[in-house]
Design an enzyme around this catalytic site. Structure first.
Site, PDB file in Angstrom:
ATOM      1  N   GLY A  69      37.084  40.036  50.524  1.00  0.00           N
ATOM      2  CA  GLY A  69      37.561  41.392  50.316  1.00  0.00           C
ATOM      3  C   GLY A  69      36.687  42.165  49.353  1.00  0.00           C
ATOM      4  N   THR A  70      36.130  41.454  48.370  1.00  0.00           N
ATOM      5  CA  THR A  70      35.235  42.118  47.419  1.00  0.00           C
ATOM      6  C   THR A  70      33.982  42.625  48.112  1.00  0.00           C
ATOM      7  OG1 THR A  70      36.051  40.810  45.560  1.00  0.00           O
ATOM      8  CG2 THR A  70      33.883  41.796  45.319  1.00  0.00           C
ATOM      9  N   HIS A 196      42.703  35.804  52.897  1.00  0.00           N
ATOM     10  CA  HIS A 196      43.548  34.875  52.151  1.00  0.00           C
ATOM     11  C   HIS A 196      44.806  35.540  51.612  1.00  0.00           C
ATOM     12  CE1 HIS A 196      42.538  36.178  47.980  1.00  0.00           C
ATOM     13  NE2 HIS A 196      41.403  36.549  48.531  1.00  0.00           N
ATOM     14  N   CYS A 319      42.552  41.360  38.866  1.00  0.00           N
ATOM     15  CA  CYS A 319      41.140  41.103  39.150  1.00  0.00           C
ATOM     16  C   CYS A 319      40.452  40.318  38.046  1.00  0.00           C
ATOM     17  CB  CYS A 319      40.399  42.413  39.402  1.00  0.00           C
ATOM     18  SG  CYS A 319      40.828  43.751  38.307  1.00  0.00           S
TER      19      CYS A 319
END
Length: 374
Positions: A69-70, A196, A319
């Site tokens: 996702g990053t 995930h 985060c």
């Protein structure tokens, strides 16, 4: 162990596990090769893309599998920013982002020298829409999450995107917290998601780029047929991620009702503890997530004590949780940051799990306060 940290990572969905095992034997080759094994892998990758597109209501050619996702966030946001560059014109303006965006958004904008201009939020974590609109003229991109990773509050993406479109400002949506749980909001030009989070395997991200969006890679281009990706896709993992997404979308309405009831039960029980603040919008939020802060309690100590009792929860920023530093999201909201816990329900979470957590909190919080003389 009652696992109550699914907002961080959902256990592998049975559909993903079954699909992954089968795909490992057929999808290991490079899908760009013309031999039989390569064609077999390409067929699986195309099937995974089609399943994801149907589940999200997008076009097949708008879906790219990346490593996380990053990475999807970096590529999506910076690609829109790079797409605003024009030869002979001044460089594009800054990225406008909510103050509660994931750090990947803010770090990417800084790396590109594009600000960001951060727009404040209210005490529920919702962006100040008037301030966001005032900041849009001259912006290169508007970055607004679908819902907050830490407190679950939904953002007015569709409303802001409509105004941004009139000004010609593209919209990047971090949808990592919501994909699989809720439909994509309208108005995005690029979006990111992470497998995930919905029960797919870790190491699979989704980059969505709307057909017709002015997007250009901000990184060295790979000699592959999709400039939005680089390297050899993990085909079995992509197919497993697609299978999990298809399954959770099919189960979404029933899961939503069940998890929302569990969160309401938790929020009500926690509110009876003294000097505890439950944060985030109580209604307009993701169904599975609750966050609260306990005054005069150390978050690390609280997580440790609950873990000893078989209750896995999270503390700190979503985060940077490993540092257990105060959450900058809660700071931006102007709410209590001491001893904050994020609790997120999973497919198998029960009322008994929630009741066990409440009983433990009513025991542990007063004891931890007493240990520091309060």
């Amino acid at each position: 162990m009652a696992y109550l940290d699914t907002a961080s990572s959902e256990p592998l969905h049975p559909a993903a596990r079954e699909t992954l095992a089968a795909a490992l034997d057929r999808g290991w080759a490079d899908p760009r090769r013309l031999h039989g094994e390569g064609r077999s892998a390409r067929l699986l990758l195309d099937n995974a893309r089609a399943v994801v597109a149907e589940a999200l209501g997008v076009r097949d050619d708008e879906v790219t599998f990346v490593s996380s996702g990053t990475e999807a966030t970096h590529r999506g946001l910076l690609g829109l920013h790079a797409g605003r560059r024009r030869p002979g014109h001044p460089p594009p303006g800054p990225v406008v982002a909510t103050a509660v965006e994931h750090s990947a958004v803010l770090h990417a904008a800084r790396w590109a020298g594009a600000g960001p201009v951060e727009v404040g939020v209210d005490r529920s974590g919702r962006v100040d829409a008037d301030a966001a609109l005032a900041a849009l003229p001259g912006a290169s991109v508007l970055a607004v999450q679908s819902a907050n990773h830490e407190v679950g509050t939904r953002q007015p993406v569709t409303e802001l995107a409509a105004h941004a479109a009139r000004l010609g400002v593209p919209v990047f949506v971090d949808a990592c917290a919501s994909v699989g749980r809720e439909p994509l909001p309208a108005g995005w030009d690029a979006a990111a998601a992470s497998a995930h989070k919905w029960g797919g395997p870790a190491g699979v991200g989704l980059l969505l780029v709307r057909r017709g969006a002015r997007w250009r890679s901000a990184f060295p281009v790979d000699d592959r047929d999709d400039e939005r990706a680089s390297g050899h896709e993990n085909v079995p993992a992509a197919l497993a991620a697609a299978a999990a997404l298809q399954a959770v979308v099919a189960e979404r309405d029933a899961t939503d009702r069940r998890q929302r009831a569990l969160v309401d039960r938790l929020r009500s029980g926690v509110a009876r503890l003294p000097d505890v603040e439950v944060v985030g919008d109580p209604v307009d939020r993701l169904p599975h997530l609750a966050t609260f802060s306990c005054l005069y309690v150390d978050g690390e100590a609280l997580v440790t004590e609950l873990d000893r009792r078989g209750l896995a929860v999270a503390s700190g920023s979503a985060c940077t949780a490993s540092t257990l530093t105060p959450s900058r999201v809660l700071e931006a909201m102007g709410v209590l940051t001491h001893g904050n816990l994020r609790v997120s329900m999973g497919r198998d979470t029960t009322e008994a799990d929630v009741d066990a957590l409440l009983a433990a909190l009513h025991e542990v919080v007063p004891r931890l306060r007493a240990e520091v003389g309060l």
